[in-house]
Scaffold this active site. Structure first.
Site, PDB file in Angstrom:
ATOM      1  N   LYS A 173       0.733  -1.362  -0.116  1.00 27.41           N
ATOM      2  CA  LYS A 173      -0.176   0.273   0.069  1.00 27.41           C
ATOM      3  C   LYS A 173       0.803   1.250   0.502  1.00 27.41           C
ATOM      4  O   LYS A 173       1.643   1.456   0.950  1.00 27.41           O
ATOM      5  CB  LYS A 173      -0.880   0.116   1.179  1.00 27.41           C
ATOM      6  CG  LYS A 173      -2.054   0.979   1.103  1.00 27.41           C
ATOM      7  CD  LYS A 173      -1.717   1.903   2.391  1.00 27.41           C
ATOM      8  CE  LYS A 173      -2.827   3.301   2.860  1.00 27.41           C
ATOM      9  NZ  LYS A 173      -2.260   4.378   2.420  1.00 27.41           N
ATOM     10  N   GLU A 246       9.843   1.176  10.449  1.00 25.21           N
ATOM     11  CA  GLU A 246      11.454   2.300  10.297  1.00 25.21           C
ATOM     12  C   GLU A 246      10.752   3.752  10.344  1.00 25.21           C
ATOM     13  O   GLU A 246       9.714   4.072  10.092  1.00 25.21           O
ATOM     14  CB  GLU A 246      11.274   1.494   8.944  1.00 25.21           C
ATOM     15  CG  GLU A 246      12.997   2.778   8.974  1.00 25.21           C
ATOM     16  CD  GLU A 246      13.379   3.956   8.360  1.00 25.21           C
ATOM     17  OE1 GLU A 246      12.619   4.699   9.456  1.00 25.21           O
ATOM     18  OE2 GLU A 246      13.008   4.175   7.691  1.00 25.21           O
ATOM     19  N   CYS A 280      13.989  10.525   6.669  1.00 25.68           N
ATOM     20  CA  CYS A 280      14.317   9.553   8.198  1.00 25.68           C
ATOM     21  C   CYS A 280      15.531  10.067   9.400  1.00 25.68           C
ATOM     22  O   CYS A 280      15.475  10.741  10.326  1.00 25.68           O
ATOM     23  CB  CYS A 280      13.685   8.773   8.602  1.00 25.68           C
ATOM     24  SG  CYS A 280      14.448   7.677   7.396  1.00 25.68           S
ATOM     25  N   GLU A 378      10.641  17.000  14.683  1.00 24.90           N
ATOM     26  CA  GLU A 378      11.336  16.123  13.395  1.00 24.90           C
ATOM     27  C   GLU A 378      10.784  17.117  12.361  1.00 24.90           C
ATOM     28  O   GLU A 378       9.359  16.510  12.256  1.00 24.90           O
ATOM     29  CB  GLU A 378      11.208  14.085  13.660  1.00 24.90           C
ATOM     30  CG  GLU A 378      11.406  14.254  11.847  1.00 24.90           C
ATOM     31  CD  GLU A 378      11.478  12.870  11.571  1.00 24.90           C
ATOM     32  OE1 GLU A 378      11.857  12.406  10.828  1.00 24.90           O
ATOM     33  OE2 GLU A 378      10.174  12.101  11.666  1.00 24.90           O
TER      34      GLU A 378
END
Length: 479
Positions: A173, A246, A280, A378
């Site tokens: 997906k 992750e 990331c 972040e």
């Protein structure tokens, strides 16, 4: 196999194209223009894909390893043969410039080929006159792969390749913001695989929830932010799915006092701003020793002024736009917070909201406080805090004072000091005098709330298997 890279996009279920009653739009982030309509898969189509995968699994798992490896390698060949089309499409849907698109597409080819060469042979634990004990690695069944919008092809491949090599079937997906390349990849390779082994369903957030909760899916491999990862973990608990997560990062970069500011500035810039900081593993907190703080800051400002932000389709562009409107709005919050608190901008700081696309200027914030939002969270956009340090133990403690633990980097000429500091950073990957060096043979994962499990390497391949111990009593009188 020929593939038309037109604007007709379909789901791939059980080896065949499918449409859906509902569609959604995909937007070019550099222009704001709608570039495609894509299907939104419903729960019945997910059920169909899962049923097809479960039906295909026994034969696929029983297929000889070398044949599965050859097929994954062939997927790499097919992607390489259409690299130019995928690069163009990737820039249109994701926004990254040509260099970034080439890095991702050809990196995906390299990953497919490298993982196709990996294997997990049986391990003999004990072999005596009386007993033989082995550990073997068996496939899990059906994998649900959920991928993000920042590296839509590469991070799909990081899931597809090991899942297939290990003998699983997989349903991917993609992000609703960047589904196009993944949908086309599925179309492109179906003739290489038995029906049902590899399906792709585009959809919205509801589809993600259905995938993670579906009782017919045995594992979820997810890349995304930490908060969504927590929802995935809760949802997957229904049938104790295996999970690889992750998740987010707030990577520190620590600069020692012996660096050459002019030499290190470009490296630090790209450590932070590669893929427009939508990464990331981007350096998100830059700790610079007080002895060289001003020199490194000024060198970074000077280098940043040479970097062009614009439409990724333009040859002169170095950094593209923010990929989607929700992320653009989130990044704006950090700009507003810095301005509201009176932080000093060494560069940038003002967003031109009249621009056609979701463009944000490269921004450097000069020595904000350690407890600021910019330091604690972040942003996932091109705004970087620069802060001073003087004491080694203190900077290590500050670097580790975060819920995240994905990556970090340390920079300096004193290699003993660089390694000493690096070994004390609590992160899954610590780069010393380099950054963003990845390999299919190198385990990648996060500590703390940056994830569970790992991708790549034989450790990553094991994540797509069950461990099974088989013991044989050889004594003739045992039975």
């Amino acid at each position: 196999m020929s593939l038309q890279f037109d604007d007709d996009y379909v789901l791939t279920i059980n080896g065949k194209p499918q449409r859906s009653a509902e569609t959604s739009t995909v937007v070019n982030p550099a222009t704001g223009e709608i570039i495609a309509e894509v299907p939104v898969a419903g729960p019945e189509q997910l059920d169909e894909a899962v049923d097809a995968a479960r039906a295909a699994f026994p034969a696929w798992a029983a297929t000889q390893l070398r044949q599965r490896q050859a097929i994954v390698n062939a997927i790499g060949d097919r992607l390489e043969a259409h690299a130019e089309e995928f690069m163009t499409l990737l820039t249109r849907e994701q926004g990254k410039p040509g260099g970034g698109a080439a890095w991702e597409v050809f990196g995906s080819v390299a990953w497919l080929r490298a993982i196709a060469a990996q294997s997990l042979p049986e391990e003999v634990v004990e072999d005596t006159a009386d007993r033989r004990v082995i550990t073997r690695y068996t496939p899990l069944g059906v994998v649900g792969g959920i991928t993000p919008w920042n590296f839509p092809i590469l991070l799909a491949v990081w899931k597809i390749a090991p899942a297939l090599v290990a003998g699983n079937c997989i349903i991917v997906k993609p992000s609703p913001f960047t589904p196009l390349c993944t949908l086309k990849l599925a179309e492109l390779v179906q003739d290489l695989l038995p029906p049902g082994v590899f399906s792709v369903l585009s959809g919205d957030d509801d589809l993600g929830k259905w995938v993670t909760a579906h009782p017919g899916i045995d594992k979820i491999a997810f890349t995304g932010n930490t908060e969504t990862g927590k929802h995935v973990m809760r949802s997957a608990a229904g049938n104790l799915k295996r999970i690889t997560l992750e998740l987010g990062g707030n990577d520190p970069a620590i600069v020692l006092p012996d660096v050459d500011p002019a030499k290190i500035a470009p490296q630090l810039f790209w450590a932070a701003f590669q893929n427009n900081a939508q990464f990331c593993n981007a350096a998100k907190r830059l700790y610079i020793h007080a002895d060289v703080y001003e020199q490194v800051r000024d060198a970074l400002v000077g280098y940043a002024r040479t970097v062009t932000v614009g439409d990724g389709a333009d040859p002169g562009t170095d950094l593209g736009p923010i990929q989607n409107r929700p992320q653009f709005e989130k990044v704006k919050e950090y700009f507003d917070d810095c301005a509201r608190n009176g932080y000093t901008f060494a560069l940038g700081g003002e967003i031109d909201e009249s621009a056609r696309g979701w463009f944000v200027p490269v921004t450097l914030v000069d020595d904000p406080p350690e407890n600021s939002r910019l330091m604690r969270e972040e942003p996932f956009g091109p705004i970087l805090p620069l802060v001073r340090w003087t004491d080694e133990a203190d900077v290590i403690a500050r670097a580790n004072d975060t819920e995240f633990g994905l990556g970090a980097s340390v920079w300096g000429k004193d290699l003993e000091a660089v390694e000493r500091i690096g070994r004390q950073i609590d992160a899954g990957t610590v780069w010393l005098n380099e950054v963003h060096q990845y390999s299919p043979a190198q385990a990648f994962g996060g500590h703390k709330q940056s994830g569970i499990g790992c991708e790549n390497s034989l450790h990553g391949l094991m994540e797509y298997t069950n461990w099974q111990t088989v013991t044989l009593n050889k004594r003739p009188d045992a039975v």
